[in-house]
Scaffold this motif. Structure first.
Motif, PDB file in Angstrom:
ATOM      1  N   PRO A   3       0.815  -1.223   0.000  1.00 36.76           N
ATOM      2  CA  PRO A   3       0.000   0.000   0.000  1.00 36.76           C
ATOM      3  C   PRO A   3       0.845   1.267   0.000  1.00 36.76           C
ATOM      4  O   PRO A   3       0.508   2.247  -0.671  1.00 36.76           O
ATOM      5  CB  PRO A   3      -0.821  -0.128   1.288  1.00 36.76           C
ATOM      6  CG  PRO A   3      -0.939  -1.604   1.506  1.00 36.76           C
ATOM      7  CD  PRO A   3       0.377  -2.176   1.061  1.00 36.76           C
ATOM      8  N   GLU A   4       1.959   1.262   0.727  1.00 32.33           N
ATOM      9  CA  GLU A   4       2.811   2.441   0.799  1.00 32.33           C
ATOM     10  C   GLU A   4       3.462   2.726  -0.554  1.00 32.33           C
ATOM     11  O   GLU A   4       3.521   3.882  -1.004  1.00 32.33           O
ATOM     12  CB  GLU A   4       3.879   2.265   1.877  1.00 32.33           C
ATOM     13  CG  GLU A   4       3.349   2.233   3.294  1.00 32.33           C
ATOM     14  CD  GLU A   4       2.669   0.912   3.659  1.00 32.33           C
ATOM     15  OE1 GLU A   4       1.925   0.879   4.663  1.00 32.33           O
ATOM     16  OE2 GLU A   4       2.878  -0.094   2.928  1.00 32.33           O
ATOM     17  N   GLU A   5       3.954   1.697  -1.207  1.00 31.93           N
ATOM     18  CA  GLU A   5       4.561   1.877  -2.536  1.00 31.93           C
ATOM     19  C   GLU A   5       3.506   2.346  -3.547  1.00 31.93           C
ATOM     20  O   GLU A   5       3.778   3.190  -4.399  1.00 31.93           O
ATOM     21  CB  GLU A   5       5.198   0.570  -3.002  1.00 31.93           C
ATOM     22  CG  GLU A   5       6.439   0.187  -2.234  1.00 31.93           C
ATOM     23  CD  GLU A   5       6.984  -1.174  -2.639  1.00 31.93           C
ATOM     24  OE1 GLU A   5       8.141  -1.451  -2.333  1.00 31.93           O
ATOM     25  OE2 GLU A   5       6.219  -1.964  -3.258  1.00 31.93           O
ATOM     26  N   THR A   6       2.319   1.787  -3.435  1.00 29.03           N
ATOM     27  CA  THR A   6       1.244   2.187  -4.347  1.00 29.03           C
ATOM     28  C   THR A   6       0.848   3.640  -4.128  1.00 29.03           C
ATOM     29  O   THR A   6       0.555   4.370  -5.080  1.00 29.03           O
ATOM     30  CB  THR A   6       0.026   1.265  -4.164  1.00 29.03           C
ATOM     31  OG1 THR A   6       0.420  -0.086  -4.405  1.00 29.03           O
ATOM     32  CG2 THR A   6      -1.092   1.645  -5.121  1.00 29.03           C
ATOM     33  N   ALA A   7       0.847   4.080  -2.878  1.00 29.56           N
ATOM     34  CA  ALA A   7       0.552   5.490  -2.591  1.00 29.56           C
ATOM     35  C   ALA A   7       1.569   6.402  -3.259  1.00 29.56           C
ATOM     36  O   ALA A   7       1.210   7.453  -3.808  1.00 29.56           O
ATOM     37  CB  ALA A   7       0.539   5.711  -1.080  1.00 29.56           C
ATOM     38  N   ILE A   8       2.835   6.023  -3.221  1.00 34.52           N
ATOM     39  CA  ILE A   8       3.876   6.814  -3.903  1.00 34.52           C
ATOM     40  C   ILE A   8       3.644   6.811  -5.403  1.00 34.52           C
ATOM     41  O   ILE A   8       3.786   7.830  -6.084  1.00 34.52           O
ATOM     42  CB  ILE A   8       5.273   6.270  -3.572  1.00 34.52           C
ATOM     43  CG1 ILE A   8       5.546   6.379  -2.071  1.00 34.52           C
ATOM     44  CG2 ILE A   8       6.337   7.000  -4.371  1.00 34.52           C
ATOM     45  CD1 ILE A   8       5.501   7.788  -1.532  1.00 34.52           C
ATOM     46  N   SER A   9       3.250   5.652  -5.941  1.00 35.49           N
ATOM     47  CA  SER A   9       2.972   5.541  -7.372  1.00 35.49           C
ATOM     48  C   SER A   9       1.851   6.490  -7.791  1.00 35.49           C
ATOM     49  O   SER A   9       1.936   7.173  -8.823  1.00 35.49           O
ATOM     50  CB  SER A   9       2.593   4.092  -7.706  1.00 35.49           C
ATOM     51  OG  SER A   9       2.042   3.996  -8.996  1.00 35.49           O
ATOM     52  N   ILE A  10       0.797   6.547  -6.992  1.00 36.41           N
ATOM     53  CA  ILE A  10      -0.355   7.403  -7.325  1.00 36.41           C
ATOM     54  C   ILE A  10       0.018   8.875  -7.203  1.00 36.41           C
ATOM     55  O   ILE A  10      -0.257   9.683  -8.099  1.00 36.41           O
ATOM     56  CB  ILE A  10      -1.550   7.065  -6.416  1.00 36.41           C
ATOM     57  CG1 ILE A  10      -2.042   5.639  -6.683  1.00 36.41           C
ATOM     58  CG2 ILE A  10      -2.694   8.067  -6.630  1.00 36.41           C
ATOM     59  CD1 ILE A  10      -3.045   5.130  -5.662  1.00 36.41           C
ATOM     60  N   THR A  11       0.631   9.247  -6.092  1.00 32.50           N
ATOM     61  CA  THR A  11       0.984  10.656  -5.912  1.00 32.50           C
ATOM     62  C   THR A  11       2.030  11.103  -6.920  1.00 32.50           C
ATOM     63  O   THR A  11       2.025  12.254  -7.352  1.00 32.50           O
ATOM     64  CB  THR A  11       1.484  10.916  -4.477  1.00 32.50           C
ATOM     65  OG1 THR A  11       2.547  10.003  -4.155  1.00 32.50           O
ATOM     66  CG2 THR A  11       0.347  10.747  -3.477  1.00 32.50           C
ATOM     67  N   ALA A  12       2.912  10.193  -7.323  1.00 29.10           N
ATOM     68  CA  ALA A  12       3.901  10.542  -8.346  1.00 29.10           C
ATOM     69  C   ALA A  12       3.213  10.869  -9.667  1.00 29.10           C
ATOM     70  O   ALA A  12       3.609  11.812 -10.370  1.00 29.10           O
ATOM     71  CB  ALA A  12       4.895   9.398  -8.541  1.00 29.10           C
ATOM     72  N   GLU A  13       2.173  10.113 -10.014  1.00 29.18           N
ATOM     73  CA  GLU A  13       1.456  10.406 -11.248  1.00 29.18           C
ATOM     74  C   GLU A  13       0.752  11.760 -11.158  1.00 29.18           C
ATOM     75  O   GLU A  13       0.758  12.539 -12.119  1.00 29.18           O
ATOM     76  CB  GLU A  13       0.434   9.311 -11.555  1.00 29.18           C
ATOM     77  CG  GLU A  13      -0.283   9.566 -12.867  1.00 29.18           C
ATOM     78  CD  GLU A  13      -1.279   8.477 -13.235  1.00 29.18           C
ATOM     79  OE1 GLU A  13      -1.281   8.056 -14.401  1.00 29.18           O
ATOM     80  OE2 GLU A  13      -2.058   8.062 -12.352  1.00 29.18           O
TER      81      GLU A  13
END
Length: 398
Positions: free
Chosen positions: A336-346
């Motif tokens: 979940p933490e890595e995915t949060a970074i992925s979303i905010t990066a986009e």
């Protein structure tokens, strides 16, 4: 100047004169954006930074001179210097144009009013003339969040009215920007350039789906300065205890909550439910709103089925192109933490019209052109369209 609003507000309250140095133009790679300021008071106290350390000493001395001379505003230029290790230069290779002026709070009470609003987290704008006719350099005008002009050092008349109008527009958009106006009989016979400093309310992120990914995303979004709302129709999952980083947790059907939510071009809508009974009515509504970003979680199979259902619900291809799905950038995220970074990066990449490529593979300045005004829907669409569709989080969600 609003990057140091709290300190400047205190100095204004103490009627303490100070010199204000503001970045009014950036060329090439520079560490801080237009509108960033440093201030120095008569006792030599300094606050803020305009270059991350490269030219601070030279700017400090220039501020001291302006304070002592009590003269008109001055402009200074700082560029790259490699011939003299002790020369004032930007080792990053960029160029800065800086305006330095003396501020006397006793005679510029409007500035104190705007700083008070900004320091309190309320919207406000300060327009500052950074280029134009003699005598106007450094002239200021303040506008509050309700659109009222609270005075300034610009004389009342067509020029002040035109500047106030542009300040109100940028305040509504929530964006600091430099604008050019004048050159016509209706405003100012000579063209002038105005930097509008904007302190806006926090942009909103609406997260739908009270899942573990939402908990991590709310924490990342809060760190980035978003006002975060988590919404889910299931009260057992949508609790403040499960989402301590959210500003609010709402128990309601997602589409019903979105119908009454405040949405503008700075709003990010993140749909993490990947459940058609929630997703379809929610996305049907979201894709018709002026939100700056709409993303939905799910596998590629889920995405294809979602598109089919949205088309059946009447959405056009022009509307569907605004959907970022599968949500996020391809970072190989699993947790979940890595995915949060992925979303905010986009979201960051879209906002800044970035390529999403590693900096080591690019050329030219690291800090590219600023994003379009948030209120410019066509420009936003063009900017977002310049970034490829995300490669997705197919591995993160079944």
């Amino acid at each position: 100047m609003l990057n140091i609003a709290e300190t400047l507000h205190r100095w204004c309250g103490e009627a303490r004169p100070f010199a204000l140095a503001t970045v009014v133009d950036v060329r090439g790679s520079a560490p801080l954006p237009v509108g960033t300021s440093v201030a120095v008071d008569e006792d030599g106290n300094a606050v803020g930074s305009i270059s991350g350390g490269c030219v601070e000493g030279a700017v400090y001395e220039l501020c001291r001179q302006v304070l002592q001379n009590r003269g008109e505003a001055q402009r200074a230029w700082f560029g790259y210097s490699d011939e003299d290790a002790f020369a004032a230069g930007l080792t990053c290779g960029g160029e800065l144009d800086v305006v330095v002026q003396r501020i006397d709070p006793a005679h510029q009470r409007h500035l104190g009013a705007a700083l008070a609003e900004a320091a309190g987290g309320l919207p406000a704008a300060v327009a500052q003339v950074v280029d134009g006719p003699d005598g106007l350099l450094g002239a200021t005008l303040s506008v509050l969040g309700d659109g009222r002009t609270v005075g300034g050092t610009l004389d009342d008349g067509p020029v002040a009215s035109a500047v106030a109008d542009r300040a109100r527009a940028l305040l509504r958009a929530g964006r600091t920007a430099r604008v050019t106006l004048g050159g016509d009989a209706d405003t100012c016979p000579e063209r002038l350039s105005v930097l509008v400093h904007v302190a806006a309310t926090r942009p909103r992120m609406l997260i739908f789906g009270a899942v573990d990914f939402a908990a991590a995303l709310s924490q990342a979004a809060r760190f980035l300065g978003y006002h975060v709302t988590v919404c889910d129709a299931r009260p057992v999952f949508a609790t403040a205890a499960r989402f301590p980083h959210a500003d609010e947790v709402v128990v309601d059907w997602p589409h019903r909550y979105l119908e009454r939510a405040e949405v503008d071009a700075r709003t990010a809508v993140c749909v993490l439910t990947h459940d058609a009974k929630f997703d379809i009515p929610l996305l049907r509504l979201a894709l018709g709103l002026p939100a700056g970003y709409v993303g939905a979680m799910g596998s590629r199979r889920t995405h294809d089925e979602r598109l089919r259902l949205l088309r059946e619900a009447g959405l056009t291809e022009a509307q569907l192109v605004g959907l970022r799905s599968p949500i996020g950038l391809d970072l190989g995220a699993r947790t979940p933490e890595e995915t949060a970074i992925s979303i905010t990066a986009e979201i960051i990449a879209h906002t800044n019209r970035a390529s999403c490529l590693p900096l080591s593979q690019g050329t030219g300045p690291i800090h590219g052109p600023t994003a379009p005004a948030h209120g410019d829907k066509q420009a936003i669409g063009e900017a977002y369209g310049a970034v490829p569709m995300s490669a997705g989080q197919a591995a993160a969600v079944p």
